[in-house]
Design a protein around this motif. Structure first.
Motif, PDB file in Angstrom:
ATOM      1  N   PHE A 162       0.724  -1.215  -0.052  1.00 28.57           N
ATOM      2  CA  PHE A 162       0.148   0.154   0.018  1.00 28.57           C
ATOM      3  C   PHE A 162       0.763   1.140  -0.038  1.00 28.57           C
ATOM      4  CE2 PHE A 162      -2.659   3.317   2.197  1.00 28.57           C
ATOM      5  CZ  PHE A 162      -3.277   3.642   1.360  1.00 28.57           C
ATOM      6  N   GLU A 163       1.853   1.477   0.629  1.00 29.70           N
ATOM      7  CA  GLU A 163       2.774   2.541   0.892  1.00 29.70           C
ATOM      8  C   GLU A 163       3.531   2.636  -0.412  1.00 29.70           C
ATOM      9  OE1 GLU A 163       2.799  -0.050   3.060  1.00 29.70           O
ATOM     10  OE2 GLU A 163       2.202   1.115   4.882  1.00 29.70           O
ATOM     11  N   ILE A 164       3.988   1.648  -1.130  1.00 28.44           N
ATOM     12  CA  ILE A 164       4.609   1.762  -2.444  1.00 28.44           C
ATOM     13  C   ILE A 164       3.467   2.136  -3.582  1.00 28.44           C
ATOM     14  CG2 ILE A 164       5.652   0.393  -4.444  1.00 28.44           C
ATOM     15  CD1 ILE A 164       6.825  -1.431  -2.380  1.00 28.44           C
ATOM     16  N   TRP A 165       2.147   1.754  -3.130  1.00 28.15           N
ATOM     17  CA  TRP A 165       1.046   2.092  -4.324  1.00 28.15           C
ATOM     18  C   TRP A 165       0.968   3.737  -4.008  1.00 28.15           C
ATOM     19  CZ3 TRP A 165      -3.961   3.512  -3.412  1.00 28.15           C
ATOM     20  CH2 TRP A 165      -4.912   3.710  -4.673  1.00 28.15           C
ATOM     21  N   LEU A 166       0.779   3.995  -3.034  1.00 31.95           N
ATOM     22  CA  LEU A 166       0.354   5.514  -2.374  1.00 31.95           C
ATOM     23  C   LEU A 166       1.728   6.347  -2.939  1.00 31.95           C
ATOM     24  CD1 LEU A 166      -1.965   6.637  -1.060  1.00 31.95           C
ATOM     25  CD2 LEU A 166      -0.672   6.753   0.992  1.00 31.95           C
ATOM     26  N   ALA A 167       2.913   6.007  -2.669  1.00 29.42           N
ATOM     27  CA  ALA A 167       3.929   6.682  -3.157  1.00 29.42           C
ATOM     28  C   ALA A 167       3.955   6.890  -4.579  1.00 29.42           C
ATOM     29  CB  ALA A 167       5.359   6.118  -2.604  1.00 29.42           C
ATOM     30  N   LEU A 168       3.820   5.860  -5.186  1.00 30.84           N
ATOM     31  CA  LEU A 168       3.948   5.980  -6.851  1.00 30.84           C
ATOM     32  C   LEU A 168       2.782   6.804  -7.385  1.00 30.84           C
ATOM     33  CD1 LEU A 168       4.918   2.443  -7.950  1.00 30.84           C
ATOM     34  CD2 LEU A 168       6.247   4.464  -8.154  1.00 30.84           C
ATOM     35  N   GLY A 169       1.716   6.705  -6.890  1.00 29.05           N
ATOM     36  CA  GLY A 169       0.469   7.555  -7.282  1.00 29.05           C
ATOM     37  C   GLY A 169       0.890   9.086  -6.749  1.00 29.05           C
ATOM     38  N   GLY A 170       1.408   9.106  -5.587  1.00 30.50           N
ATOM     39  CA  GLY A 170       1.908  10.835  -5.343  1.00 30.50           C
ATOM     40  C   GLY A 170       2.979  11.225  -6.324  1.00 30.50           C
ATOM     41  N   LEU A 171       3.840  10.486  -6.876  1.00 30.47           N
ATOM     42  CA  LEU A 171       4.894  10.714  -7.568  1.00 30.47           C
ATOM     43  C   LEU A 171       4.304  11.402  -8.831  1.00 30.47           C
ATOM     44  CD1 LEU A 171       7.748   8.458  -6.734  1.00 30.47           C
ATOM     45  CD2 LEU A 171       7.855  10.493  -6.265  1.00 30.47           C
ATOM     46  N   LEU A 172       3.285  10.678  -9.205  1.00 31.99           N
ATOM     47  CA  LEU A 172       2.770  10.888 -10.844  1.00 31.99           C
ATOM     48  C   LEU A 172       1.669  12.095 -10.451  1.00 31.99           C
ATOM     49  CD1 LEU A 172       2.102  10.374 -13.640  1.00 31.99           C
ATOM     50  CD2 LEU A 172       0.336   8.514 -13.170  1.00 31.99           C
ATOM     51  N   ALA A 173       1.032  12.080  -9.281  1.00 30.71           N
ATOM     52  CA  ALA A 173      -0.217  13.153  -9.369  1.00 30.71           C
ATOM     53  C   ALA A 173       0.605  14.445  -9.139  1.00 30.71           C
ATOM     54  CB  ALA A 173      -1.041  12.678  -8.118  1.00 30.71           C
TER      55      ALA A 173
END
Length: 262
Positions: A162-173
């Motif tokens: 979940f942390e990886i998924w959230l971090a990747l989403g933040g990096l793109l968003a």
């Protein structure tokens, strides 16, 4: 080293700094516009709510895809509100607007908005594919519904999916938000190139880190609230945020040196 022509163009006009809580004023102004001319906003909100419900129905048994699709939807939403920026623009200019004003904004006469929309669509599609690949490859068991997502991804005892998924989403968003927060209203309102509008948007974010962080949080919170009400809340949330975004642009960008678009 020679500077980019787009960067030079973006410096033809200035940006403004605003107080940290100024986004609350944008929401108030956006709500006022919505109440003055509700029909275009309600139709935009209804269409996006129906689209969200259809998306949920189509991917209801593949939540690994649904989670990425919804967050990807947030990335492309600014271009979908173009007609409502036009409504707020007309209200500010003449005090009058109607559905025809919103529909005219969708005429394919401006290639700049088309280009920007395609770029946002690529960003959204890229995140959907990245999200789906990440969850399907790293989740220990299949993720088919919201309960699986909470159990396998959000509340997993081991790993950091979940942390990886959230971090990747933040990096793109984050860069998409920074590139589009005022760029689309600027393209609608003034004669300026796509890259110059993007550079201006980045300048706004760098000059106003606290207001922009609050604005991003408010957009996310209101959107999630709209989705949590079985998408019905989006009927109101979408136009509210869209009209408020126009006022954010007008507050943050000094366009006095640019020719207006008709």
């Amino acid at each position: 080293m020679r500077e980019s022509p787009a960067l030079v163009e973006s410096r033809r006009f200035g940006t403004r700094t605003v107080p940290a809580l100024r986004p609350l004023g944008w929401l108030a102004a956006g709500w006022h516009d919505f109440m003055r001319c509700p029909l275009p906003g309600l139709l935009h909100g209804l269409l996006l709510a129906v689209f969200g419900a259809a998306l949920f129905w189509a991917a209801r048994s593949q939540f690994w895809l649904l989670s990425g699709a919804f967050s990807g939807f947030l990335l492309v939403a600014p271009i979908l509100a173009t007609g409502l920026y036009a409504v707020s623009r007309a209200l500010q200019r003449s005090g009058r607007a109607d559905l025809a004003v919103a529909l005219r904004a969708w005429r394919p006469r401006d290639g700049r908005l088309v280009v920007f929309g395609v770029l946002l669509a690529f960003a959204g599609t890229g995140w959907v594919m990245t999200s789906a690949s990440l969850i399907t490859s790293l989740a220990p068991t299949p993720v088919r519904n919201p309960q699986d997502f909470v159990r396998v991804v959000l509340l997993a005892d081991q790993g950091y999916l979940f942390e990886i998924w959230l971090a990747l989403g933040g990096l793109l968003a984050a860069p998409v938000f920074a590139s589009s927060v005022v760029a689309i209203p600027l393209l609608l309102d003034r004669e300026v190139g796509v890259l110059a509008a993007v550079f201006t948007s980045w300048r706004v974010v760098m000059d106003n880190p606290l207001p922009m962080a609050l604005w991003a949080g408010l957009i996310m919170a209101l959107t999630l609230l709209g989705m949590a009400t079985l998408m019905l809340g989006l009927v109101v949330v979408v136009p509210w945020i869209a009209h408020a975004s126009w006022h954010a642009y007008r507050d943050l960008v000094d366009t006095s040196g640019l020719a207006e678009r008709p």
